[in-house]
Design a protein around this motif. Sequence first.
Motif, PDB file in Angstrom:
ATOM      1  N   ALA A  33      38.251  27.464  44.071  1.00  0.00           N
ATOM      2  CA  ALA A  33      38.098  27.270  45.511  1.00  0.00           C
ATOM      3  C   ALA A  33      37.179  28.333  46.118  1.00  0.00           C
ATOM      4  O   ALA A  33      36.377  28.038  47.013  1.00  0.00           O
ATOM      5  CB  ALA A  33      39.469  27.305  46.189  1.00  0.00           C
ATOM      6  N   ALA A  34      37.304  29.559  45.624  1.00  0.00           N
ATOM      7  CA  ALA A  34      36.446  30.643  46.121  1.00  0.00           C
ATOM      8  C   ALA A  34      34.983  30.329  45.846  1.00  0.00           C
ATOM      9  O   ALA A  34      34.116  30.489  46.716  1.00  0.00           O
ATOM     10  CB  ALA A  34      36.842  31.965  45.478  1.00  0.00           C
ATOM     11  N   GLU A  35      34.681  29.866  44.635  1.00  0.00           N
ATOM     12  CA  GLU A  35      33.298  29.512  44.307  1.00  0.00           C
ATOM     13  C   GLU A  35      32.819  28.336  45.142  1.00  0.00           C
ATOM     14  O   GLU A  35      31.718  28.353  45.705  1.00  0.00           O
ATOM     15  CB  GLU A  35      33.180  29.170  42.825  1.00  0.00           C
ATOM     16  N   GLN A  36      33.640  27.309  45.257  1.00  0.00           N
ATOM     17  CA  GLN A  36      33.233  26.104  45.970  1.00  0.00           C
ATOM     18  C   GLN A  36      33.054  26.348  47.463  1.00  0.00           C
ATOM     19  O   GLN A  36      32.356  25.586  48.133  1.00  0.00           O
ATOM     20  CB  GLN A  36      34.254  24.989  45.728  1.00  0.00           C
ATOM     21  N   SER A  37      33.675  27.411  47.982  1.00  0.00           N
ATOM     22  CA  SER A  37      33.538  27.722  49.405  1.00  0.00           C
ATOM     23  C   SER A  37      32.111  28.102  49.774  1.00  0.00           C
ATOM     24  O   SER A  37      31.714  27.990  50.934  1.00  0.00           O
ATOM     25  CB  SER A  37      34.474  28.874  49.778  1.00  0.00           C
ATOM     26  N   PHE A  40      32.350  33.216  48.562  1.00  0.00           N
ATOM     27  CA  PHE A  40      32.635  34.228  47.548  1.00  0.00           C
ATOM     28  C   PHE A  40      31.660  34.095  46.386  1.00  0.00           C
ATOM     29  O   PHE A  40      31.443  33.011  45.851  1.00  0.00           O
ATOM     30  CB  PHE A  40      34.078  34.106  47.062  1.00  0.00           C
ATOM     31  N   GLU A  41      31.097  35.237  46.006  1.00  0.00           N
ATOM     32  CA  GLU A  41      30.034  35.272  45.002  1.00  0.00           C
ATOM     33  C   GLU A  41      30.534  35.859  43.685  1.00  0.00           C
ATOM     34  O   GLU A  41      29.844  35.792  42.672  1.00  0.00           O
ATOM     35  CB  GLU A  41      28.871  36.087  45.580  1.00  0.00           C
ATOM     36  N   SER A  42      31.750  36.417  43.697  1.00  0.00           N
ATOM     37  CA  SER A  42      32.295  37.019  42.474  1.00  0.00           C
ATOM     38  C   SER A  42      33.812  36.901  42.457  1.00  0.00           C
ATOM     39  O   SER A  42      34.458  36.845  43.504  1.00  0.00           O
ATOM     40  CB  SER A  42      31.883  38.501  42.357  1.00  0.00           C
ATOM     41  N   VAL A  43      34.366  36.842  41.246  1.00  0.00           N
ATOM     42  CA  VAL A  43      35.809  36.772  41.017  1.00  0.00           C
ATOM     43  C   VAL A  43      36.180  37.914  40.081  1.00  0.00           C
ATOM     44  O   VAL A  43      35.512  38.136  39.064  1.00  0.00           O
ATOM     45  CB  VAL A  43      36.209  35.420  40.395  1.00  0.00           C
ATOM     46  N   TRP A  44      37.275  38.614  40.408  1.00  0.00           N
ATOM     47  CA  TRP A  44      37.657  39.823  39.687  1.00  0.00           C
ATOM     48  C   TRP A  44      39.133  39.798  39.311  1.00  0.00           C
ATOM     49  O   TRP A  44      39.949  39.214  40.024  1.00  0.00           O
ATOM     50  CB  TRP A  44      37.400  41.060  40.551  1.00  0.00           C
ATOM     51  N   PHE A  45      39.450  40.479  38.201  1.00  0.00           N
ATOM     52  CA  PHE A  45      40.840  40.713  37.829  1.00  0.00           C
ATOM     53  C   PHE A  45      41.034  42.209  37.562  1.00  0.00           C
ATOM     54  O   PHE A  45      40.117  42.895  37.099  1.00  0.00           O
ATOM     55  CB  PHE A  45      41.217  39.937  36.567  1.00  0.00           C
ATOM     56  N   GLY A  46      42.239  42.682  37.852  1.00  0.00           N
ATOM     57  CA  GLY A  46      42.596  44.050  37.503  1.00  0.00           C
ATOM     58  C   GLY A  46      42.961  44.142  36.029  1.00  0.00           C
ATOM     59  O   GLY A  46      43.144  43.127  35.345  1.00  0.00           O
ATOM     60  N   ASP A  47      43.080  45.371  35.539  1.00  0.00           N
ATOM     61  CA  ASP A  47      43.297  45.570  34.106  1.00  0.00           C
ATOM     62  C   ASP A  47      44.234  46.736  33.859  1.00  0.00           C
ATOM     63  O   ASP A  47      44.116  47.800  34.475  1.00  0.00           O
ATOM     64  CB  ASP A  47      41.958  45.849  33.406  1.00  0.00           C
ATOM     65  N   SER A  48      45.191  46.515  32.976  1.00  0.00           N
ATOM     66  CA  SER A  48      46.048  47.553  32.416  1.00  0.00           C
ATOM     67  C   SER A  48      46.794  46.872  31.283  1.00  0.00           C
ATOM     68  O   SER A  48      47.066  45.667  31.357  1.00  0.00           O
ATOM     69  CB  SER A  48      47.032  48.094  33.466  1.00  0.00           C
ATOM     70  N   THR A  70      28.924  29.569  38.864  1.00  0.00           N
ATOM     71  CA  THR A  70      27.980  30.512  39.482  1.00  0.00           C
ATOM     72  C   THR A  70      28.550  31.892  39.782  1.00  0.00           C
ATOM     73  O   THR A  70      27.792  32.858  39.819  1.00  0.00           O
ATOM     74  CB  THR A  70      27.442  29.934  40.806  1.00  0.00           C
ATOM     75  N   VAL A  71      29.852  32.022  40.020  1.00  0.00           N
ATOM     76  CA  VAL A  71      30.388  33.327  40.435  1.00  0.00           C
ATOM     77  C   VAL A  71      30.307  34.345  39.301  1.00  0.00           C
ATOM     78  O   VAL A  71      30.505  34.011  38.127  1.00  0.00           O
ATOM     79  CB  VAL A  71      31.857  33.226  40.906  1.00  0.00           C
ATOM     80  N   ARG A  72      29.989  35.588  39.664  1.00  0.00           N
ATOM     81  CA  ARG A  72      30.089  36.673  38.700  1.00  0.00           C
ATOM     82  C   ARG A  72      31.559  36.924  38.380  1.00  0.00           C
ATOM     83  O   ARG A  72      32.437  36.712  39.225  1.00  0.00           O
ATOM     84  CB  ARG A  72      29.435  37.939  39.246  1.00  0.00           C
ATOM     85  N   LEU A  73      31.826  37.407  37.180  1.00  0.00           N
ATOM     86  CA  LEU A  73      33.197  37.569  36.698  1.00  0.00           C
ATOM     87  C   LEU A  73      33.409  39.019  36.286  1.00  0.00           C
ATOM     88  O   LEU A  73      32.779  39.497  35.340  1.00  0.00           O
ATOM     89  CB  LEU A  73      33.444  36.640  35.512  1.00  0.00           C
ATOM     90  N   GLY A  74      34.290  39.731  37.017  1.00  0.00           N
ATOM     91  CA  GLY A  74      34.398  41.160  36.796  1.00  0.00           C
ATOM     92  C   GLY A  74      35.810  41.688  36.625  1.00  0.00           C
ATOM     93  O   GLY A  74      36.790  41.065  37.035  1.00  0.00           O
ATOM     94  N   THR A  75      35.890  42.864  36.027  1.00  0.00           N
ATOM     95  CA  THR A  75      37.118  43.659  36.033  1.00  0.00           C
ATOM     96  C   THR A  75      36.981  44.684  37.148  1.00  0.00           C
ATOM     97  O   THR A  75      36.025  45.461  37.159  1.00  0.00           O
ATOM     98  CB  THR A  75      37.335  44.373  34.688  1.00  0.00           C
ATOM     99  N   VAL A 313      42.568  32.519  51.495  1.00  0.00           N
ATOM    100  CA  VAL A 313      41.129  32.296  51.343  1.00  0.00           C
ATOM    101  C   VAL A 313      40.611  31.436  52.490  1.00  0.00           C
ATOM    102  O   VAL A 313      39.577  31.737  53.100  1.00  0.00           O
ATOM    103  CB  VAL A 313      40.826  31.630  49.980  1.00  0.00           C
ATOM    104  N   ARG A 314      41.329  30.359  52.785  1.00  0.00           N
ATOM    105  CA  ARG A 314      40.898  29.471  53.872  1.00  0.00           C
ATOM    106  C   ARG A 314      40.881  30.198  55.217  1.00  0.00           C
ATOM    107  O   ARG A 314      39.931  30.060  55.996  1.00  0.00           O
ATOM    108  CB  ARG A 314      41.817  28.241  53.936  1.00  0.00           C
TER     109      ARG A 314
END
Length: 327
Positions: A33-37, A40-48, A70-75, A313-314
């Motif tokens: 949904a974030a990408e389709q909006s 938002f240009e990137s999606v991230w997750f935390g890490d441990s 299309t969205v960048r994918l990050g930690t 998000v909406r």
Amino acid sequence: MRKLPVRWGISLPNRGALFGLTDIDELIATAVAAEQSGVFESVWFGDSLIHKPRLEAITMLAAVATHTKTVRLGTICMASFPVRHPVLLAIQWASLDQISKGRALMGVCIGGAHEGELRAFGVKREERVGRMKEGIELLRKIWGDEEVMHRGKYYTLEGYNIVPKPVQKPPPIWIAVSPERAEVGDKVVDQAMRRVGVLADGYITMGVTGNELGKRLRVIEQTASEAGKDLSSFEVAIHGMVNINDDKQAAYAQSKDYFNHYYGPTYPSESLIQLWLAHGPPKDCARLIQDWIDMGITTPVLRFTAKDQLGQVRRFIEEVLPLLRLK
């Protein structure tokens, strides 16, 4: 650093899937949904890994990669970076970059020095900075086209040409670090920012005042200039907390419950919350987010501290975003 356009990111709570805040299907649906909006240009997750367990970040990014284009994918902060062996990590990250067709963005940090996690991987607390620096150097060597000849303090890799290679040449590596100047002093903060200036392709902070961010960016810029490094595409991100709710007290209470589950009962402090949590009605959220943009944040990465991720998000797109000045 030249002024870059604002690029919105969303940070999804992969730890929250373990305590009922969300689930895997909702995490993936929210990323889509974030990408389709188109916002938002990137999606991230935390890490441990052990200290603050969650659905493993690279695995989740790979899952999202198969549902997005299309969205960048990050930690947002790979806290496990000092305990992950660079060879295995290089292969995993190159695979993610292949799966996503060149969208992987690694945000690294030295982690929280949890004794149990460090002991499990045979790493000492005082080695974290050194392992981060050497690990970044070795990753870039492995991802290159030349045979790797590396003999460092922590890792030795001589005569190897490891595949797969990433699509990006090489994938960007950002550093997440936000030391409290009042606690650690100017010297430690400046050392951390010099590492960013020399090693990183971007910078990630937590809640911070405009004055403090300005001090940090000046050190980053000076260090990069001395090293002959081009910062024209260098992004400055904040991992910012958001809870949009017409009842400001309810927004605060939800966020505190989220923080208690995610970080523990003593974190974050009230002073950090004031800089880090945009909460309440849309106009109140917009006010703090605007402060982030005005102080020089180019890439606000928003973590919604509420159960209804899609609803947040909406509301951000429809009610908060129109209130912001982005130019």
